[in-house]
Design a protein around this motif. Structure first.
Motif, PDB file in Angstrom:
ATOM      1  N   TYR A 179      -0.900  -4.539  -3.180  1.00 47.57           N
ATOM      2  CA  TYR A 179       0.109  -4.008  -3.345  1.00 47.57           C
ATOM      3  C   TYR A 179      -0.386  -3.739  -4.648  1.00 47.57           C
ATOM      4  N   GLU A 199       5.131   2.447  -0.955  1.00 48.91           N
ATOM      5  CA  GLU A 199       5.252   3.154   0.649  1.00 48.91           C
ATOM      6  C   GLU A 199       5.153   4.759   0.527  1.00 48.91           C
ATOM      7  N   GLU A 220      -3.913   1.426   6.714  1.00 51.91           N
ATOM      8  CA  GLU A 220      -2.975   0.966   7.416  1.00 51.91           C
ATOM      9  C   GLU A 220      -2.448   0.259   6.430  1.00 51.91           C
ATOM     10  N   ALA A 221      -0.235  -0.535   7.043  1.00 53.38           N
ATOM     11  CA  ALA A 221      -0.533  -1.420   6.027  1.00 53.38           C
ATOM     12  C   ALA A 221      -1.131  -3.223   6.305  1.00 53.38           C
ATOM     13  N   VAL A 222      -1.777  -3.332   6.233  1.00 55.53           N
ATOM     14  CA  VAL A 222      -1.726  -5.235   5.544  1.00 55.53           C
ATOM     15  C   VAL A 222      -0.548  -6.375   5.235  1.00 55.53           C
ATOM     16  N   ARG A 223      -0.397  -6.370   6.542  1.00 56.94           N
ATOM     17  CA  ARG A 223       0.965  -7.514   5.676  1.00 56.94           C
ATOM     18  C   ARG A 223       1.036  -8.851   4.458  1.00 56.94           C
ATOM     19  N   SER A 224       1.824  -8.275   4.272  1.00 58.37           N
ATOM     20  CA  SER A 224       2.044  -9.523   2.791  1.00 58.37           C
ATOM     21  C   SER A 224       0.882  -8.821   2.000  1.00 58.37           C
ATOM     22  N   HIS A 225      -0.339  -7.955   1.792  1.00 59.36           N
ATOM     23  CA  HIS A 225      -1.772  -7.928   1.045  1.00 59.36           C
ATOM     24  C   HIS A 225      -1.095  -6.241   0.401  1.00 59.36           C
ATOM     25  N   TYR A 227      -3.019  -2.240   1.442  1.00 57.38           N
ATOM     26  CA  TYR A 227      -3.294  -1.689   2.442  1.00 57.38           C
ATOM     27  C   TYR A 227      -4.410  -1.088   2.586  1.00 57.38           C
TER      28      TYR A 227
END
Length: 236
Positions: A179, A199, A220-225, A227
């Motif tokens: 992020y 976003e 794609e979004a990478v959870r808790s990290h 993109y």
């Protein structure tokens, strides 16, 4: 020029004035476009953002050393050809040159016909690689024009911020940005700029990629990290 050899955009970095002029003339007579520079620092001023198919770099440069420049160029132009030109001829010198990213290590004094033959070989290899990559639906990002193109489709125009972000994605390990890296590339401060607003920027960029022919899952979004870019992009 032999029609079997594609015309290349060549960046020549050589501090010896006479040799630089001689090589420039020989390569231009062979049909190539040459940007001739006398030091590494001129690369930032005169060739930054310009399309480059091949770099010819002398190692004994004033200011930044040619090895350091070779390493930087390889990181910034992963698909470009890179030929080192130098008087350093020991095995260790050659191994170091290759380790820094050189495709070919030519020692001085140079035979111009040999250099032209090497450039032609690089051009034919690049043409084959581009043909293979086009079969993989590779997207081409032009930093100068700020456009994204797939094969022979109509280019999609990007903003400067979107262009910079795609360049950052393409050079990042696994094409993944955290992020904070995404925000920093866009010139934003995550302390004052909400992730939800970040976003929105990603959604806008994703839409343009889809217009260019990419799958909707291209970013794609990478959870808790952060993109991840999920399509192959060639930066030129």
């Amino acid at each position: 020029m032999d029609t079997a050899v594609p015309r290349l955009n060549i960046v020549l970095v050589e501090d010896h004035d006479v040799l630089r002029l001689m090589l420039t003339q020989a390569l231009e007579e062979a049909g190539h476009q040459v940007t001739a520079l006398s030091c590494a620092e001129e690369l930032e001023d005169e060739a930054q953002g310009q399309p480059a198919d091949l770099f010819l770099i002398d190692l004994n440069l004033p200011g930044e050393d040619g090895l350091s420049l070779t390493e930087r160029v390889r990181a910034a132009y992963p698909l470009a050809g890179l030929i080192v030109l130098t008087a350093r001829s020991t095995l260790n010198d050659k191994l170091e040159g290759y380790a820094c990213g050189a495709d070919l290590y030519l020692t001085k004094p140079l035979e111009v016909p040999e250099l032209c033959a090497a450039v032609s070989a690089m051009g034919r290899r690049r043409e084959r690689v581009n043909g293979l990559l086009s079969q993989l639906h590779l997207f081409t990002l032009s930093q100068q024009r700020m456009t994204l193109t797939q094969a022979n489709q109509t280019p999609v125009h990007l903003t400067a911020a979107e262009t910079g972000l795609l360049v950052a994605f393409s050079r990042a390990p696994g094409q993944r940005l955290a992020y904070w890296q995404t925000a920093e590339t866009l010139g934003l401060d995550l302390q004052t700029y909400a992730k939800a607003s970040l976003e929105v920027r990603i959604v806008r960029l994703r839409k343009k990629l889809v217009i260019a022919g990419a799958d909707p899952s291209c970013i794609e979004a990478v959870r808790s990290h952060g993109y991840q870019l999920c399509i192959p992009i060639q930066v030129v």
